[in-house]
Design a protein around this motif. Structure first.
Motif, PDB file in Angstrom:
ATOM      1  N   ALA A   1       0.829  -1.209   0.000  1.00  0.00           N
ATOM      2  CA  ALA A   1       0.000   0.000   0.000  1.00  0.00           C
ATOM      3  C   ALA A   1       0.863   1.259   0.000  1.00  0.00           C
ATOM      4  O   ALA A   1       0.594   2.224  -0.719  1.00  0.00           O
ATOM      5  CB  ALA A   1      -0.943  -0.007   1.196  1.00  0.00           C
ATOM      6  N   LYS A   2       1.921   1.264   0.812  1.00  0.00           N
ATOM      7  CA  LYS A   2       2.812   2.411   0.869  1.00  0.00           C
ATOM      8  C   LYS A   2       3.572   2.578  -0.447  1.00  0.00           C
ATOM      9  O   LYS A   2       3.826   3.703  -0.905  1.00  0.00           O
ATOM     10  CB  LYS A   2       3.802   2.254   2.023  1.00  0.00           C
ATOM     11  CG  LYS A   2       4.673   3.477   2.249  1.00  0.00           C
ATOM     12  CD  LYS A   2       3.823   4.713   2.584  1.00  0.00           C
ATOM     13  CE  LYS A   2       4.697   5.924   2.838  1.00  0.00           C
ATOM     14  NZ  LYS A   2       3.889   7.125   3.144  1.00  0.00           N
ATOM     15  N   PHE A   3       3.912   1.455  -1.078  1.00  0.00           N
ATOM     16  CA  PHE A   3       4.586   1.502  -2.373  1.00  0.00           C
ATOM     17  C   PHE A   3       3.699   2.212  -3.399  1.00  0.00           C
ATOM     18  O   PHE A   3       4.149   3.105  -4.120  1.00  0.00           O
ATOM     19  CB  PHE A   3       4.918   0.076  -2.839  1.00  0.00           C
ATOM     20  CG  PHE A   3       5.575   0.014  -4.181  1.00  0.00           C
ATOM     21  CD1 PHE A   3       6.960   0.014  -4.296  1.00  0.00           C
ATOM     22  CD2 PHE A   3       4.811  -0.058  -5.340  1.00  0.00           C
ATOM     23  CE1 PHE A   3       7.562  -0.041  -5.544  1.00  0.00           C
ATOM     24  CE2 PHE A   3       5.404  -0.120  -6.593  1.00  0.00           C
ATOM     25  CZ  PHE A   3       6.786  -0.118  -6.695  1.00  0.00           C
ATOM     26  N   ILE A   4       2.431   1.799  -3.459  1.00  0.00           N
ATOM     27  CA  ILE A   4       1.496   2.415  -4.407  1.00  0.00           C
ATOM     28  C   ILE A   4       1.319   3.901  -4.107  1.00  0.00           C
ATOM     29  O   ILE A   4       1.347   4.759  -4.997  1.00  0.00           O
ATOM     30  CB  ILE A   4       0.120   1.720  -4.350  1.00  0.00           C
ATOM     31  CG1 ILE A   4       0.237   0.261  -4.808  1.00  0.00           C
ATOM     32  CG2 ILE A   4      -0.894   2.469  -5.205  1.00  0.00           C
ATOM     33  CD1 ILE A   4       0.487   0.081  -6.268  1.00  0.00           C
ATOM     34  N   GLU A   5       1.156   4.232  -2.850  1.00  0.00           N
ATOM     35  CA  GLU A   5       0.945   5.618  -2.447  1.00  0.00           C
ATOM     36  C   GLU A   5       2.154   6.475  -2.836  1.00  0.00           C
ATOM     37  O   GLU A   5       1.999   7.578  -3.362  1.00  0.00           O
ATOM     38  CB  GLU A   5       0.708   5.684  -0.943  1.00  0.00           C
ATOM     39  CG  GLU A   5       0.286   7.045  -0.442  1.00  0.00           C
ATOM     40  CD  GLU A   5      -0.041   7.023   1.046  1.00  0.00           C
ATOM     41  OE1 GLU A   5      -0.822   7.874   1.495  1.00  0.00           O
ATOM     42  OE2 GLU A   5       0.498   6.151   1.758  1.00  0.00           O
ATOM     43  N   SER A   6       3.356   5.976  -2.582  1.00  0.00           N
ATOM     44  CA  SER A   6       4.574   6.721  -2.926  1.00  0.00           C
ATOM     45  C   SER A   6       4.723   6.871  -4.433  1.00  0.00           C
ATOM     46  O   SER A   6       5.134   7.920  -4.936  1.00  0.00           O
ATOM     47  CB  SER A   6       5.807   5.998  -2.351  1.00  0.00           C
ATOM     48  OG  SER A   6       5.723   5.877  -0.955  1.00  0.00           O
ATOM     49  N   LEU A   7       4.392   5.835  -5.166  1.00  0.00           N
ATOM     50  CA  LEU A   7       4.500   5.861  -6.630  1.00  0.00           C
ATOM     51  C   LEU A   7       3.576   6.916  -7.226  1.00  0.00           C
ATOM     52  O   LEU A   7       3.996   7.736  -8.050  1.00  0.00           O
ATOM     53  CB  LEU A   7       4.150   4.481  -7.188  1.00  0.00           C
ATOM     54  CG  LEU A   7       4.395   4.271  -8.684  1.00  0.00           C
ATOM     55  CD1 LEU A   7       5.859   3.996  -8.931  1.00  0.00           C
ATOM     56  CD2 LEU A   7       3.542   3.110  -9.197  1.00  0.00           C
ATOM     57  N   ARG A   8       2.326   6.915  -6.799  1.00  0.00           N
ATOM     58  CA  ARG A   8       1.351   7.844  -7.378  1.00  0.00           C
ATOM     59  C   ARG A   8       1.600   9.289  -6.949  1.00  0.00           C
ATOM     60  O   ARG A   8       1.170  10.228  -7.622  1.00  0.00           O
ATOM     61  CB  ARG A   8      -0.065   7.430  -6.968  1.00  0.00           C
ATOM     62  CG  ARG A   8      -0.505   6.085  -7.534  1.00  0.00           C
ATOM     63  CD  ARG A   8      -0.539   6.102  -9.047  1.00  0.00           C
ATOM     64  NE  ARG A   8      -0.918   4.806  -9.605  1.00  0.00           N
ATOM     65  CZ  ARG A   8      -0.225   4.164 -10.530  1.00  0.00           C
ATOM     66  NH1 ARG A   8       0.893   4.705 -10.992  1.00  0.00           N
ATOM     67  NH2 ARG A   8      -0.628   3.000 -11.000  1.00  0.00           N
ATOM     68  N   ALA A   9       2.332   9.490  -5.855  1.00  0.00           N
ATOM     69  CA  ALA A   9       2.608  10.851  -5.384  1.00  0.00           C
ATOM     70  C   ALA A   9       3.804  11.476  -6.087  1.00  0.00           C
ATOM     71  O   ALA A   9       4.014  12.689  -5.979  1.00  0.00           O
ATOM     72  CB  ALA A   9       2.858  10.852  -3.873  1.00  0.00           C
ATOM     73  N   ASP A  10       4.579  10.689  -6.820  1.00  0.00           N
ATOM     74  CA  ASP A  10       5.773  11.189  -7.498  1.00  0.00           C
ATOM     75  C   ASP A  10       5.447  11.475  -8.964  1.00  0.00           C
ATOM     76  O   ASP A  10       5.111  10.551  -9.714  1.00  0.00           O
ATOM     77  CB  ASP A  10       6.898  10.161  -7.406  1.00  0.00           C
ATOM     78  CG  ASP A  10       8.237  10.713  -7.857  1.00  0.00           C
ATOM     79  OD1 ASP A  10       8.260  11.457  -8.850  1.00  0.00           O
ATOM     80  OD2 ASP A  10       9.250  10.405  -7.210  1.00  0.00           O
ATOM     81  N   PRO A  11       5.530  12.723  -9.404  1.00  0.00           N
ATOM     82  CA  PRO A  11       5.141  13.050 -10.783  1.00  0.00           C
ATOM     83  C   PRO A  11       5.981  12.349 -11.841  1.00  0.00           C
ATOM     84  O   PRO A  11       5.532  12.178 -12.979  1.00  0.00           O
ATOM     85  CB  PRO A  11       5.328  14.571 -10.849  1.00  0.00           C
ATOM     86  CG  PRO A  11       6.251  14.916  -9.729  1.00  0.00           C
ATOM     87  CD  PRO A  11       5.971  13.927  -8.654  1.00  0.00           C
ATOM     88  N   HIS A  12       7.207  11.917 -11.501  1.00  0.00           N
ATOM     89  CA  HIS A  12       8.067  11.269 -12.484  1.00  0.00           C
ATOM     90  C   HIS A  12       7.653   9.834 -12.777  1.00  0.00           C
ATOM     91  O   HIS A  12       8.049   9.272 -13.804  1.00  0.00           O
ATOM     92  CB  HIS A  12       9.519  11.287 -11.993  1.00  0.00           C
ATOM     93  CG  HIS A  12      10.085  12.655 -11.836  1.00  0.00           C
ATOM     94  ND1 HIS A  12      10.331  13.490 -12.905  1.00  0.00           N
ATOM     95  CD2 HIS A  12      10.442  13.361 -10.735  1.00  0.00           C
ATOM     96  CE1 HIS A  12      10.823  14.639 -12.475  1.00  0.00           C
ATOM     97  NE2 HIS A  12      10.892  14.590 -11.155  1.00  0.00           N
ATOM     98  N   MET A  13       6.868   9.216 -11.897  1.00  0.00           N
ATOM     99  CA  MET A  13       6.489   7.834 -12.128  1.00  0.00           C
ATOM    100  C   MET A  13       5.014   7.575 -11.814  1.00  0.00           C
ATOM    101  O   MET A  13       4.581   6.421 -11.754  1.00  0.00           O
ATOM    102  CB  MET A  13       7.379   6.898 -11.297  1.00  0.00           C
ATOM    103  CG  MET A  13       7.491   7.255  -9.826  1.00  0.00           C
ATOM    104  SD  MET A  13       8.727   6.223  -8.994  1.00  0.00           S
ATOM    105  CE  MET A  13       8.582   6.833  -7.303  1.00  0.00           C
ATOM    106  N   ALA A  14       4.237   8.638 -11.660  1.00  0.00           N
ATOM    107  CA  ALA A  14       2.841   8.496 -11.250  1.00  0.00           C
ATOM    108  C   ALA A  14       1.991   7.754 -12.277  1.00  0.00           C
ATOM    109  O   ALA A  14       0.984   7.141 -11.934  1.00  0.00           O
ATOM    110  CB  ALA A  14       2.236   9.871 -10.973  1.00  0.00           C
ATOM    111  N   ASN A  15       2.403   7.791 -13.549  1.00  0.00           N
ATOM    112  CA  ASN A  15       1.566   7.188 -14.585  1.00  0.00           C
ATOM    113  C   ASN A  15       1.956   5.766 -14.961  1.00  0.00           C
ATOM    114  O   ASN A  15       1.394   5.199 -15.895  1.00  0.00           O
ATOM    115  CB  ASN A  15       1.608   8.063 -15.844  1.00  0.00           C
ATOM    116  CG  ASN A  15       0.873   9.368 -15.654  1.00  0.00           C
ATOM    117  OD1 ASN A  15      -0.064   9.439 -14.867  1.00  0.00           O
ATOM    118  ND2 ASN A  15       1.291  10.401 -16.350  1.00  0.00           N
ATOM    119  N   VAL A  16       2.920   5.177 -14.258  1.00  0.00           N
ATOM    120  CA  VAL A  16       3.316   3.803 -14.569  1.00  0.00           C
ATOM    121  C   VAL A  16       2.207   2.843 -14.133  1.00  0.00           C
ATOM    122  O   VAL A  16       1.783   2.855 -12.974  1.00  0.00           O
ATOM    123  CB  VAL A  16       4.630   3.437 -13.841  1.00  0.00           C
ATOM    124  CG1 VAL A  16       5.019   1.995 -14.156  1.00  0.00           C
ATOM    125  CG2 VAL A  16       5.740   4.391 -14.242  1.00  0.00           C
TER     126      VAL A  16
END
Length: 414
Positions: free
Chosen positions: A80-95
């Motif tokens: 869950a934290k991985f997903i949250e961190s990923l979506r909060a970062d504009p450089h990788m939010a769309n992966v």
């Protein structure tokens, strides 16, 4: 090329065409089995066991998709934290992220889907299910990216529209009218018209040598440079009249219209060539100053299509180029010419998208067709003249996709 070199080249070419996937969590035999399965589906796979290390890898390298184990370790909060961190970062939010989990991990799966995971796979799955889920996740993410791009283009179009004049000058005895039809969402064409302190009107029609967003950015720059340099005349002096200090507004240079136009052309040309020459972007432009009372017309044509003076008898006079396009070469020479716009006559300035408009059969609208239309409508004032031309071009092109922007500005003396 030897046979072995040929095989190596083919292998490298094939690998470059594969998509890249990051497998986060599984290790050992399970991870290797997944890697082999995904390779068969056309993916180059990297495996990272720890979630925190996987996030660092995603920040450094662009991946097309992530397969995430619901039981991944290495980060407080887990998957869950991985997903949250990923979506909060504009450089990788769309992966795109596909979660893998067991039935007893339903709470984690639901939490991850809520936070932005794109899909879910049970731990036991075959190639068919993998292919379907991966394709669906990529398609959804691609659709979201396209929607975001459309929103950005809408913003760009609105900003560009703000660079064009909201209204054209209203001057007794003169009518002005303009039209701009972009081939894409944004345009490299521009026009402008504004009064000068002398009471004359300065008109501009320009065309940047490109299309799309890049051309739109330079369109705004060219238009701003021309207007700013034309507005830079005028200053102040103070003199004593009857013992009182009185401000007297006067021109710093007392320029003639022709001198103003050449100065504007030289300033704009040198600014673009000096500061942005490496971009190889330039613009053609027709600029003119009209005296609305006497009809005097001074112009500089910087590599643009000739402005057309339409006589009351249907005759047409061309105002041909008097210098090169703006921004091509520093210290280029521009010459101003003089003409007259008599009462009952009109001036039409336009971009090449008008004469180069294509029919469904690939035929160009052409200069002769335009001149014939102008001769037939020589008595039309500017608004009617522009409307007639637009209707003619639309009827000619029918449903053909425009390949260039179409812009025109007409001025007529009553």
């Amino acid at each position: 090329m030897t046979e072995s070199n040929t095989m190596m080249w083919q292998t490298q070419t094939s690998l470059r065409a594969l998509r890249k996937a990051l497998l986060v969590g599984p290790s050992g035999a399970e991870g290797n089995a997944l890697r082999a399965l995904m390779f068969e589906e056309g993916y180059i796979v990297e495996i990272m066991e720890a979630a925190n290390e996987a996030l660092e890898r995603l920040r450094a390298v662009r991946f097309d998709v992530v397969l995430l184990d619901a039981a991944v370790q290495g980060l407080a909060g887990g998957a869950a934290k991985f997903i949250e961190s990923l979506r909060a970062d504009p450089h990788m939010a769309n992966v795109p992220v596909i979660l893998m989990g067991a039935p007893d991990e339903v709470d984690v799966v639901e939490r991850c889907l809520t936070l932005g995971a794109d899909d879910y796979l049970p731990r036991a799955f075959g190639p068919g299910m993998l292919q379907v889920r991966m394709s669906a996740a990529l398609d959804r993410r691609g659709l979201q990216d396209n929607q975001a791009l459309r929103r950005e283009m809408d913003v760009a179009r609105n900003i560009q529209r703000d660079f064009l004049p909201e209204t054209l000058p209203v001057v007794k005895g003169v009518k002005l009218w303009a039209a701009l039809h972009p081939a894409k969402q944004v345009s490299g064409d521009f026009y402008d018209a504004f009064p000068l302190p002398s009471g004359s009107i300065l008109i501009v029609v320009g065309d940047v040598c490109d299309k799309g967003v890049g051309a739109a950015l330079f369109m705004a720059l060219f238009r701003s440079l021309i207007r700013a340099s034309a507005d830079s005349v005028g200053g102040g002096a103070v003199q004593m009249i009857g013992g009182r200090r009185t401000a007297v507004i006067q021109s710093l240079t007392m320029e003639t219209p022709g001198e103003l136009l050449t100065r504007v052309a030289v300033f704009t040309n040198n600014y673009i060539a000096r500061l942005h020459g490496r971009t190889n972007v330039f613009a053609t432009a027709f600029m003119a100053v009209l005296d609305p009372v006497y009809g005097g017309l001074d112009y500089v044509n910087a590599g643009h299509d000739p402005g057309l003076l339409i006589g009351r008898d249907g005759s047409i006079r061309e105002l041909r180029p008097t210098g090169p396009a703006l921004g091509m070469m520093e210290d280029s020479v521009f010459r101003a010419e003089e003409s007259m716009l008599e009462r009952g006559e009109s001036l039409l300035a336009f971009t090449d998208g008008l004469v180069e408009a294509l029919s469904p059969d690939g035929e160009a609208y052409g200069g002769e067709r335009l001149r014939a239309l102008l001769r037939e409508n020589s008595s039309a004032a500017a608004p009617e003249l522009v409307a007639t031309i637009v209707a003619s071009v639309k009827a000619f092109a029918r449903q053909a996709e425009p390949h260039d922007d179409l812009t025109m500005l007409a001025v007529s003396r009553e």
